[in-house]
Design an enzyme around this catalytic site. Structure first.
Site, PDB file in Angstrom:
ATOM      1  CB  SER A   1      21.974 -31.531   1.621  1.00  0.00           C
ATOM      2  OG  SER A   1      22.098 -32.787   2.236  1.00  0.00           O
TER       3      SER A   1
ATOM      4  CE  LYS B   1      22.586 -25.045  -1.144  1.00  0.00           C
ATOM      5  NZ  LYS B   1      21.420 -24.782  -0.304  1.00  0.00           N
TER       6      LYS B   1
ATOM      7  CG  ASP C   1      14.498 -30.053  -0.647  1.00  0.00           C
ATOM      8  OD1 ASP C   1      14.704 -31.141  -1.206  1.00  0.00           O
ATOM      9  OD2 ASP C   1      15.352 -29.460   0.052  1.00  0.00           O
TER      10      ASP C   1
ATOM     11  CE  LYS D   1      28.965 -42.227 -16.161  1.00  0.00           C
ATOM     12  NZ  LYS D   1      28.876 -42.424 -17.621  1.00  0.00           N
TER      13      LYS D   1
ATOM     14  N   GLY E   1      27.127 -26.287  25.773  1.00  0.00           N
ATOM     15  CA  GLY E   1      26.179 -27.388  25.669  1.00  0.00           C
ATOM     16  C   GLY E   1      25.028 -27.230  26.646  1.00  0.00           C
TER      17      GLY E   1
ATOM     18  CB  CYS F   1      29.146 -21.305  27.039  1.00  0.00           C
ATOM     19  SG  CYS F   1      27.542 -20.600  27.436  1.00  0.00           S
TER      20      CYS F   1
ATOM     21  CG  MET G   1      33.219 -20.032  33.217  1.00  0.00           C
ATOM     22  SD  MET G   1      32.758 -18.286  33.168  1.00  0.00           S
ATOM     23  CE  MET G   1      31.455 -18.253  34.390  1.00  0.00           C
TER      24      MET G   1
ATOM     25  CG  HIS H   1      29.189 -19.118  22.748  1.00  0.00           C
ATOM     26  ND1 HIS H   1      29.440 -20.471  22.695  1.00  0.00           N
ATOM     27  CD2 HIS H   1      28.104 -18.980  23.542  1.00  0.00           C
ATOM     28  CE1 HIS H   1      28.538 -21.118  23.412  1.00  0.00           C
ATOM     29  NE2 HIS H   1      27.710 -20.236  23.931  1.00  0.00           N
TER      30      HIS H   1
ATOM     31  CD  GLU I   1      32.159 -20.474  20.297  1.00  0.00           C
ATOM     32  OE1 GLU I   1      32.832 -19.901  21.175  1.00  0.00           O
ATOM     33  OE2 GLU I   1      31.130 -21.124  20.558  1.00  0.00           O
TER      34      GLU I   1
END
Ligand code: GLN
Length: 532
Positions: free
Chosen positions: A13, A17, A148, A188, A356, A383, A386, A509, A511
């Site tokens: 992983s 991707k 998986d 490889k 958070g 968030c 603040m 948020h 972002e």
């Protein structure tokens, strides 16, 4: 009729991707095509909202309020695809839908099974996205790694879709690793061969291999991989490590990936200037900055690369706007509690407190905010950032000793952050926060208004607690500026400090809406302030 690109991953992983899928989307848009992007996640949680960042990394929120995988953030940052809750398909959602139908009696008389019921539901969920939105090419990323157990139903579903969509209408891309073994001094190919072998065991043949490697793949190696994996040598595309993720579409394009995709789909595609603009406005600016700044992100998940993904990216975007390299100093808020803010924040030009949950690390965040406020260091709270800024101001300026959020202290005398009555009756944790886009009206003559240059904005939320309006007047009288509110419910969304060079905190948020070629206005303004 939309065409489909299915992207799977092999060997290990974390090969990127999500960024590969987003980059392919970018390449296709640069050829004038409209793309949709979907992430299939094989876990049993209905959505990512109930997982903690150590399990999952950041939870990315769409405008319609879905709590999704962080790869959707990459898709939105790289492409113009409009993502909604349908863009993240999880095993949990699929089983939930199938079991609901079973209880309703939709399958009356039948045994409900993985094939066809679960796989049919997966196919319907994927196709729903292209039904709801005009799409030339739909990119479907399958989470996890081939082999998986839990991703098997998804792989079976896309195998069936490849057949059903007909010749030339779908492409299977497999992302693998070609490791460099130092002691042998060689790249490889065996892990790639095994990974493609695993795919073929379940009836799938990749059309294109994206090979993650730290060294250039020689012609001989490409031919070897092609021969053993049964793909054409021109379809063995190296995915070399890049200095910035935003360069990856350019590297793929150099390797002629979009040409190959168009050829396999037998579509012409236009030439637009999008990639050249991206190179000039994004990649070149990241690689050749004129200034630099150091920003502290004070959080409790800082050891994790992915916990604040969109925030780190948005800071970089703000840097792009001002030709600035942003060095991010990740500071553990609990360390501030132990060692003091001056010790850890003395060398930064800006302090950001991200979102958070839970009390751990809160007092360190409050100390960091006090330090930023008293020392005139540009501060940006998001968030929980603040909420902690409100607590700091209440305690240290308004004289409300012990002020807190009722999330951390249900018995506090001064609950300056608290639950709205509609949240008090919530019993189930999943999907019940204030989620998704809400309108916000900005007050003129504020720094926030200067940044946005407009009064009406819309931003994405993910929280339960809110600013408690009972304390509004007291705080305003003491120099707090309420710069933005949600008009319908009169909720405080943005606060500023009057006598500070740059102190902005928002309940939403920002972002999630920042892009490398269109940085979010507050992030751009924050970086600018940090340069002064
Ligand atoms: N824990 C706070 C709340 O639920 C803040 C959430 C956040 O920062 N996303 O309101």
């Amino acid at each position: 009729m939309p065409k489909y690109i299915f992207i799977t991953g092999g060997v290990i992983s974390s090969l990127g991707k999500g960024i590969a899928s987003a980059s392919i989307g970018k390449l296709l848009e640069s050829r004038g095509l409209t793309v949709s992007v979907i992430k299939c996640d094989p876990y049993i949680n209905v959505d990512a909202g109930t997982m903690n960042p150590y399990q999952h990394g950041e939870v990315y929120v769409t405008r319609d309020g879905a709590e999704t995988d962080l790869d959707l953030g990459h898709y939105e940052r790289f492409t113009n695809a409009e993502l909604t809750k349908d863009a993240n398909v999880t095993t949990g959602k699929i089983y939930h839908a199938v079991i609901t139908k079973e209880r309703r009696g939709d399958y009356l008389g039948k045994t409900v099974q993985v094939i066809p019921h679960i796989t049919d539901e997966i196919k319907t969920s994927i196709r729903r996205v292209t039904h709801n939105r005009k799409t030339d090419v739909c990119i479907v990323e399958i989470g996890g790694t081939v082999g998986d157990i839990e991703s098997l139903p998804f792989l079976e579903a896309i195998r069936q879709m490849e057949l059903e969509e007909g010749l030339g209408n779908s492409i299977n891309i497999h992302l693998t690793l070609v490791p460099f073994i130092k002691t042998a001094g060689e790249l490889k190919t065996k892990p790639t061969q095994h990974s493609v072998g695993k795919l073929r065991e379940i009836g799938m043949q990749p059309d294109i291999l994206l090979c993650r490697c730290e060294r250039v793949l020689s012609r001989q190696l490409k031919e070897k991989i092609a021969l053993f994996c049964n793909v054409h040598p021109e379809a063995v595309i190296p995915a070399l490590d890049a200095s910035t993720i935003y360069e990856i579409p350019l590297l793929f394009s150099k390797a002629k990936l979009e040409k190959l995709i168009l050829k396999l789909f037998d579509i012409k595609g236009k030439t637009t200037g999008f990639l050249r603009q991206w190179e000039a406005k994004v990649v070149r600016r990241i690689k050749h900055p004129k200034h630099s700044t150091r920003i502290a992100v004070v959080g409790k998940y800082i050891t994790l690369q992915d916990a604040y993904k969109s925030i780190y990216e948005a800071l970089i975007h703000g840097g792009i706007t001002h030709n600035t390299k942003v060095e991010i100093k990740k500071v553990d808020s609990e360390d501030i509690q132990k060692r003091g803010a001056a010790q850890l924040l003395g060398d930064v030009s800006g302090i950001l407190i991200p979102g958070g949950f839970g009390y751990r690390g809160i007092e360190g965040k409050i100390q960091a905010i006090q330090y930023a406020r008293e020392n005139n260091i540009p501060f940006f709270g998001i968030c929980l950032g603040m909420q902690t800024a409100v607590i700091e101001f209440a305690r240290n300026i308004c004289g409300l000793a012990g002020a807190n959020s009722s999330e951390f202290d249900s018995k506090t005398k001064y609950p300056v952050i608290s639950l709205l009555s509609e949240q008090k009756s919530v019993k189930f944790k999943g999907g019940t926060m204030r989620l998704g886009s809400y309108d916000c009206e900005l007050k003129k003559n504020t720094k926030t208004y200067q940044a946005y240059k407009k009064a009406k904005i819309s931003e994405r939320h993910r929280h339960r607690y809110e600013f408690n309006n009972e304390y509004r007047k007291l705080m305003e009288d003491n120099g707090f500026v309420i710069a933005g509110t949600h008009p319908q419910k009169n909720l405080v969304e943005i606060i500023e400090l009057k006598d500070h060079p740059f102190f902005i905190a928002c309940q939403f948020h920002p972002e999630f809406q920042s892009k490398p070629d269109a940085a979010h206005p507050i992030f751009a303004a924050f970086i600018k302030a940090s340069l002064k």
